[in-house]
Scaffold this active site. Structure first.
Site, short mmCIF file in Angstrom:
data_model
loop_
_atom_site.label_atom_id
_atom_site.label_comp_id
_atom_site.label_asym_id
_atom_site.label_seq_id
_atom_site.Cartn_x
_atom_site.Cartn_y
_atom_site.Cartn_z
N GLY A 246 -12.64 -4.51 0.79
CA GLY A 246 -14.03 -4.08 1.03
C GLY A 246 -14.51 -3.10 -0.02
N ARG B 279 0.82 -1.21 0.00
CA ARG B 279 0.00 0.00 0.00
C ARG B 279 0.86 1.26 0.00
NH1 ARG B 279 -5.03 -2.06 3.82
NH2 ARG B 279 -6.34 -2.67 2.06
N LYS C 124 -13.99 -13.49 6.12
CA LYS C 124 -15.17 -12.67 6.44
C LYS C 124 -16.36 -13.15 5.63
CE LYS C 124 -12.12 -8.89 6.30
NZ LYS C 124 -11.87 -7.75 5.42
N GLY D 121 -6.75 -6.96 1.16
CA GLY D 121 -5.49 -6.74 1.86
C GLY D 121 -4.74 -8.04 2.10
P1 ADP Z 1 -8.94 -10.16 2.21
O1 ADP Z 1 -8.24 -9.28 3.21
O2 ADP Z 1 -8.05 -10.53 1.07
O3 ADP Z 1 -10.25 -9.59 1.79
P2 ADP Z 1 -10.05 -11.78 4.33
O4 ADP Z 1 -9.66 -10.73 5.29
O5 ADP Z 1 -11.47 -12.01 4.07
O6 ADP Z 1 -9.26 -11.55 2.94
O7 ADP Z 1 -9.50 -13.19 4.79
C1 ADP Z 1 -8.15 -13.46 5.02
C2 ADP Z 1 -8.00 -14.51 6.08
O8 ADP Z 1 -8.80 -15.64 5.80
C3 ADP Z 1 -6.58 -14.99 6.20
O9 ADP Z 1 -6.01 -14.49 7.37
C4 ADP Z 1 -6.73 -16.53 6.22
O10 ADP Z 1 -5.96 -17.11 7.23
C5 ADP Z 1 -8.21 -16.70 6.49
N1 ADP Z 1 -8.74 -18.00 6.04
C6 ADP Z 1 -8.68 -18.54 4.82
N2 ADP Z 1 -9.20 -19.78 4.81
C7 ADP Z 1 -9.59 -20.05 6.07
C8 ADP Z 1 -10.18 -21.19 6.72
N3 ADP Z 1 -10.45 -22.30 6.04
N4 ADP Z 1 -10.44 -21.09 8.03
C9 ADP Z 1 -10.14 -19.98 8.71
N5 ADP Z 1 -9.58 -18.87 8.17
C10 ADP Z 1 -9.31 -18.92 6.86
MG MG Z 2 -8.56 -8.99 5.31
#
Ligand code: ADP
Ligand code: MG
Length: 404
Positions: free
Chosen positions: A384, A37, A202, A360
């Protein structure tokens, strides 16, 4: 109406330009683990420096409670920015106090200062309009114009994102312009096949985007934490994996709608199940409909998609012309559970068309796994914000810059 651009602000020589960046980088023990970033903010900052502006950079970092908290100081970010810009960057130890006023008034043309974390002030994120506006009014004292470039926060109605842009003459920076260009390509006549890959943790946040995407995409691949809510919606037991029970009906609705529309929802056929949520946990690969039959029984936790699924997802991605990916396929922070995320990232670099990474943690994941940024069509700085854009929502931080 389109976004007001930097040019609309006229000559910036000698002007104090507040730049609202998104420098919300991941930190571990005060060290930046992914400076993506900060790098993404450079084009706008360099343009302003060359134009002879006095550049006042502001951002949030993490979620401090509206009061100073050293854990969330922007000081390490200011230091990194100085290295990347190859010039000194002054740092104010407060946001709108004495240090900020002195630091800004000492700036010469072409010089840069960073002020402390905006969220050290409760006014930044206040729900109450008057409180936010009061804080924006104080920020406005530090500048003559505002350049809004924090794409990751444009979906938030916050003081520095929204209210400040109403007080000072304002325009979008180059990062926001680039991000919107790419998102437009994802929404207006994307080249087909168009595949969206969703994962991450999420779940409920991301389910929202599905209903908007279903009429637009050809395929939806589901991995990460949300896959278990999909498997459960199909009647499979998921042991102790992440599950949002209150979303099961919604997910069943999506599955039915996808079938009606002829959209392929591709769910995992195998899953890596672990004994516990830990980097060194025992783990094994099982069929997606047999999660509770792993040796860990009902206490097993699904932490990654399995190798067959990873290969199928990679094929689906490589054979697409447009791909948007948000959310890691597994807990990539633990190397034992990063293979699914790595396979998807690799496939995305092989897309003959536009391959976009949003989010992120997803961006951090691809870098941590050793992929260079330039191997992707685009790495978005906003998870988001991108999702809300793709959902067709109005984003307050863009509307206030003339976007409609
Ligand atoms: P982004 O920031 O790219 O939008 P998120 O914040 O939604 O992504 O999710 C990222 C997190 O999701 C990571 O820290 C990862 O460890 C977690 N994650 C991925 N798969 C699983 C799972 N099966 N169980 C729990 N957490 C998970
Ligand atoms: Mg995230």
């Amino acid at each position: 109406m389109t976004l007001r651009t930097l040019e609309s602000l006229g000559s910036l020589e000698g002007k104090r330009v507040i730049v609202r960046c998104d420098l919300n980088v991941p930190l571990k023990d005060g060290v930046i683990t992914d400076d993506g970033r900060v790098r993404a903010s450079l084009p706008t900052l360099k343009t302003l420096i060359e134009a002879g502006a006095r550049v006042v950079v502001c951002s949030h970092l993490g979620r401090p409670d509206g009061a100073p908290d050293p854990k969330y100081s922007l000081a390490p970010v200011a230091k990194r920015l100085s290295e990347l810009l190859e010039q000194p960057v002054a740092f104010a130890s407060d946001t709108v106090g004495e240090s900020a006023r002195e630091t800004v008034s000492a700036l010469e043309n072409g010089e840069v200062a960073v002020i402390e974390n905006l969220r050290f002030n409760a006014g930044e994120t206040a729900k109450d309009d008057a409180t936010r506006q009061a804080f924006a009014g104080e920020l406005a004292q530090l500048g003559d114009v505002l350049v809004s470039d924090g794409f990751g926060v444009v979906h938030r109605k916050q003081a520095s994102v929204y209210d400040l842009a109403e007080i000072l003459p304002s325009a979008a920076g180059l990062l926001i312009a680039t991000e919107l260009d790419v998102l437009d390509r994802l929404t207006e006549n994307p080249e087909r096949p168009y595949t969206v890959v969703l994962g991450g943790s999420k779940v409920s946040d991301k389910l929202g985007v599905i209903s908007h995407l279903l009429p637009r995409v050809d395929r939806l691949l589901v991995g990460g934490g949300m896959l278990f809510t999909f498997l459960a919606a199909q009647g499979h037991a998921v042991a102790s994996s992440l599950l949002e029970k209150d979303q099961l009906d919604t997910v069943r609705g999506y599955l039915a709608e996808a079938a009606d529309r002829g959209v392929e929802i591709v769910l995992p056929t195998d899953v890596v199940v672990a004994a516990s949520f830990a980097a060194d946990a025992d783990h094994e690969t099982v069929a997606a409909d047999a999660i509770e039959e792993s040796s860990f029984g009902a206490s097993g936790i699904g932490l990654d998609i399995g190798p067959d699924t990873a290969a199928a997802f990679a094929d689906a991605i490589r054979s697409s012309k447009t791909v948007f990916w948000n959310g890691p396929m597994g807990v990539f922070e633990f190397p034992a559970f990063a293979a699914g995320t790595k396979a998807v990232a690799q496939a995305l670099t092989e897309v003959d068309g536009l391959g976009v990474v949003g989010g992120g943690d997803s961006a951090a994941a691809v870098r941590q796994l050793g992929f260079d940024d330039d191997r992707f069509g685009h790495i978005s700085t906003g998870g988001g914000a991108s999702l809300e854009f793709l959902e067709g929502k109005k984003l307050p931080g863009l509307e206030v810059l003339g976007w409609a």
